[in-house]
Design an enzyme around this catalytic site. Structure first.
Site, PDB file in Angstrom:
ATOM      1  N   GLU A  89       1.468  -0.782   0.105  1.00  0.00           N
ATOM      2  CA  GLU A  89      -0.280  -0.161   0.232  1.00  0.00           C
ATOM      3  C   GLU A  89       1.202   1.104  -0.012  1.00  0.00           C
ATOM      4  O   GLU A  89       2.092   0.984   0.446  1.00  0.00           O
ATOM      5  CB  GLU A  89      -0.556   0.334   1.046  1.00  0.00           C
ATOM      6  CG  GLU A  89      -1.700   0.780   0.950  1.00  0.00           C
ATOM      7  CD  GLU A  89      -3.095   1.383   2.123  1.00  0.00           C
ATOM      8  OE1 GLU A  89      -2.567   0.763   3.545  1.00  0.00           O
ATOM      9  OE2 GLU A  89      -3.267   2.078   2.611  1.00  0.00           O
ATOM     10  N   ARG A  98       5.485 -13.177   9.417  1.00  0.00           N
ATOM     11  CA  ARG A  98       6.228 -12.539   9.008  1.00  0.00           C
ATOM     12  C   ARG A  98       7.553 -12.030   9.393  1.00  0.00           C
ATOM     13  O   ARG A  98       8.072 -13.167  10.458  1.00  0.00           O
ATOM     14  CB  ARG A  98       5.670 -10.855   9.425  1.00  0.00           C
ATOM     15  CG  ARG A  98       4.033 -11.766  10.349  1.00  0.00           C
ATOM     16  CD  ARG A  98       3.553 -10.358  10.487  1.00  0.00           C
ATOM     17  NE  ARG A  98       4.014  -8.382   9.965  1.00  0.00           N
ATOM     18  CZ  ARG A  98       2.650  -8.149   9.704  1.00  0.00           C
ATOM     19  NH1 ARG A  98       2.424  -8.370   8.632  1.00  0.00           N
ATOM     20  NH2 ARG A  98       3.597  -6.751   9.311  1.00  0.00           N
ATOM     21  N   LYS A 106       4.467   0.604  10.110  1.00  0.00           N
ATOM     22  CA  LYS A 106       4.671   2.317  10.158  1.00  0.00           C
ATOM     23  C   LYS A 106       4.571   2.921  11.057  1.00  0.00           C
ATOM     24  O   LYS A 106       4.942   4.143  10.402  1.00  0.00           O
ATOM     25  CB  LYS A 106       3.630   1.818   8.388  1.00  0.00           C
ATOM     26  CG  LYS A 106       4.071   1.358   7.543  1.00  0.00           C
ATOM     27  CD  LYS A 106       3.200   1.314   6.015  1.00  0.00           C
ATOM     28  CE  LYS A 106       3.650   0.171   5.483  1.00  0.00           C
ATOM     29  NZ  LYS A 106       2.376   0.006   4.194  1.00  0.00           N
TER      30      LYS A 106
END
Ligand code: ATP
Ligand code: MG
Length: 585
Positions: A47, A285, A295
């Site tokens: 994104e 992950r 983030k």
């Protein structure tokens, strides 16, 4: 045979992992035999709302790496369905970072760079289809009502009173939503998956939202739309439109897979897609110790000025790691070493640093730098005399040639290469004491010298070390090895040294899990993660170009900062020390 020749040998086959096993089975079964298409098409779907970090690098290496190994292709796709948070600044840096890592989305002259926003028209038509075929409806509950009626994990929710609204009514409302007749949040389109409705044990299957109203400017489509598709709706459709075979994502999406499958099966029935449709597989992950990767937290470090920006060399962002001096090869090597599985694990920071050292050791030319300077005076060396000394650019690769630097009467050495009172086993400089002479030490690639004394400054610190040299002891000359000394230290000539700013970077956090259990990660910031010093370097270093990396002998790996270096005046960042200094801490 030199290591370089060994390097040309074909790379060993990559280790097996569960994703390779799945692909191998699909290849054997001919699952994705389609005219004109490779049997493996993956995608990396960021994104564009922030900078990529080392965790994304794992996903990039998995997706692009598998495509490369199976002669398929990997698409770079921007999942740009949240107009308020996204920006072309992020698109540009993501493109740059993926390229820098060494991957390409080009295949046979075609660029596979996509944007979910390119599919807004198709996504809209598919939503109309879902409404008319009874698979979706417009819900007009308020956000609070919707929240309340969702139920929780383990407790069924309550179906919306609009769930059985006639398809024609929903369709008219949806068209009016698109036409801009409603405010944000007034209506929403939801999928209607089964009779379970809000009782489905999987929260993601409780009539998930597929379209929402957002009167927001989009960085690519401008003001063309005031309704935007949801991520969970957009993602499977984008995969299918791009004819992705294996849609690889992280484990937190496992609960979204039933909706992924339902949506694509429903749309395939409606004739939008041919079978076989893409399938989703999840892997764990990357979690790295001594870092935060969310983030939101990285943005906080930038916004609060704790770091100098997204590309601060202490940041785990790819732009930060690049500026720090990491190579793409080191990051790829790291990703290979950690492998891919479904097991959640913490990877120690030293694994990343180890890959970096292994990559840089054969590559990095050697250079001399004195980081904590102390003056050394060779009293019997004629003032004004300069004698050339040479040293290999790389000790294991003589073919890379020699570098030359002068020795003169006054030199810089490291402060800790001198002790007024030597401790046991200390073989570097110490002065005469009683009847015992001062130490004899070889100045690397130069002469053997003997310590005769030292000067003290008014504050009691050592101001200079005095030595005499032996003229017939020069390295490489006949008879020089008759001098047997135990100390061998680096130095630079004070007359010609390059004075340079050196930034000694270290880990950003002092704790292995700075944000464990939701605690304040800023409490674990390492106050010593950056120290700026003025160092003296061998004179040839003035020609250093930005991004050039070196091993400063006895100190570690350094890179010329790509932002602040100017011609003739490089600024150096410490990439990493020679050894792991964090073990047993
Ligand atoms: P956010 O912090 O907003 O949730 P994100 O890190 O999930 O963002 P995306 O842009 O959605 O960022 O991620 C792109 C891809 O990178 C996704 O497929 C995601 O699963 C993967 N990814 C993100 N973080 C990691 C990680 N730590 N390890 C492996 N893959 C990751
Ligand atoms: Mg995400």
């Amino acid at each position: 045979m030199s290591n370089e020749k060994n390097k040309a040998a074909p790379a060993p086959a990559p280790p097996a992992n569960f994703l390779r096993n799945i692909i191998d089975q699909d290849l054997a079964a001919g699952t994705y035999v389609r005219a004109g298409l490779p049997p493996v098409i993956t995608r990396f779907p960021p994104e564009p709302n922030g900078y990529l970090h080392i965790g994304h690098a794992k996903s990039i290496c998995v997706n692009f790496g598998l495509a490369r190994d199976y002669q398929g292709r990997c698409h770079l796709r921007f999942d740009d369905t949240n107009p308020e948070k996204e920006d072309t600044e992020y698109v540009d840096t993501i493109i740059d970072s993926v390229k820098w890592l060494g991957f390409s989305w080009e295949q046979q002259g075609t660029e596979h760079l996509h944007y979910a926003s390119d599919y807004f028209e198709q996504l809209y038509h598919m939503a109309e289809y879902l409404i008319t075929s009874g698979h979706a409806y417009v819900d007009s509950q308020s956000a609070e009502e919707m929240q309340k009626n969702r139920g929780n994990f383990g407790a069924a929710g309550t179906n919306s009173p609009f769930r059985n609204r006639p398809a024609a009514e929903s369709l008219a409302l949806f068209r009016d939503m698109k036409a801009g007749k409603y405010k944000d949040g007034e209506h929403i389109v939801r999928a209607k998956i089964s009779e379970d409705g809000m009782a489905s044990p999987n929260m993601n299957m409780r009539d998930p939202a597929i379209y929402r109203i957002r009167h927001a400017h989009h960085h690519r489509t401008g003001d063309a739309w005031c309704i935007y598709p949801m991520y969970d709706y957009t993602h499977p459709i984008s995969d299918a439109l791009e004819q992705i075979t294996h849609s690889l994502c992280t484990l937190e999406f496992a609960d979204h897979r039933p909706f992924y499958d339902w949506l694509l099966a429903t749309l395939a029935e409606g004739g939008f897609f041919a079978q076989p449709v893409p399938r989703q597989y999840e892997f764990s992950r990357l979690n790295l110790t001594y870092l935060v990767m969310s983030k939101r937290k990285l943005r906080q470090l930038v916004d609060e000025g704790i770091v100098s920006g997204w590309d601060d060399p202490r940041m785990p962002t790819l732009v930060g790691l690049r500026r720090r001096g990491y190579t793409p090869e080191a990051i790829q090597l790291f990703c290979e070493r950690i492998g891919v599985s479904k097991a959640d694990a913490w990877i120690d920071m030293s694994t990343l640093e180890g890959s970096l050292r292994d990559d840089l050791d054969p590559k990095a030319p050697r250079a001399t730098a004195v980081l904590r300077p102390l003056k050394l005076i060779i009293d019997n060396f004629p003032a004004g005399l300069s004698v050339a000394c040479t040293s290999p650019v790389h000790p294991h690769f003589p073919e890379r040639g020699l570098r030359t630097f002068p020795i003169t009467r006054e030199l810089w050495i490291e402060q800790d290469d001198f002790m007024e009172v030597p401790s046991k086993g200390y073989f570097r400089f110490f002065p005469p004491s009683g009847d015992a002479p001062g130490s004899r030490v070889r100045l690397r690639h130069g002469y053997v010298v003997e310590c005769t004394g030292y000067d003290k400054a008014a504050d009691g610190s050592v101001a200079a070390v005095h030595v005499n040299y032996f003229e017939d002891s020069k390295s490489g000359t006949e008879g020089s090895n008759t001098y047997k000394v135990k100390g061998n230290i680096h130095w630079v000539s004070a007359a010609t040294a390059l004075e340079a700013e050196v930034r000694l970077y270290d880990r950003l956090f002092t704790e292995a899990n700075p944000d464990a259990g939701g605690k304040d990660f800023k409490a674990a910031l390492n106050p010593n993660a950056l120290e700026v010093i003025t160092a003296y370097l061998e004179p040839g270093m003035s020609a250093t170009l930005p991004d050039q990396r070196f091993q400063f002998e006895r100190h570690g790996y350094f890179v010329a900062d790509r932002v602040d270096s100017v011609p003739g005046k490089p600024v150096f960042n410490r990439v990493t020390t020679l050894k792991d200094s964090w073990v047993a801490k």
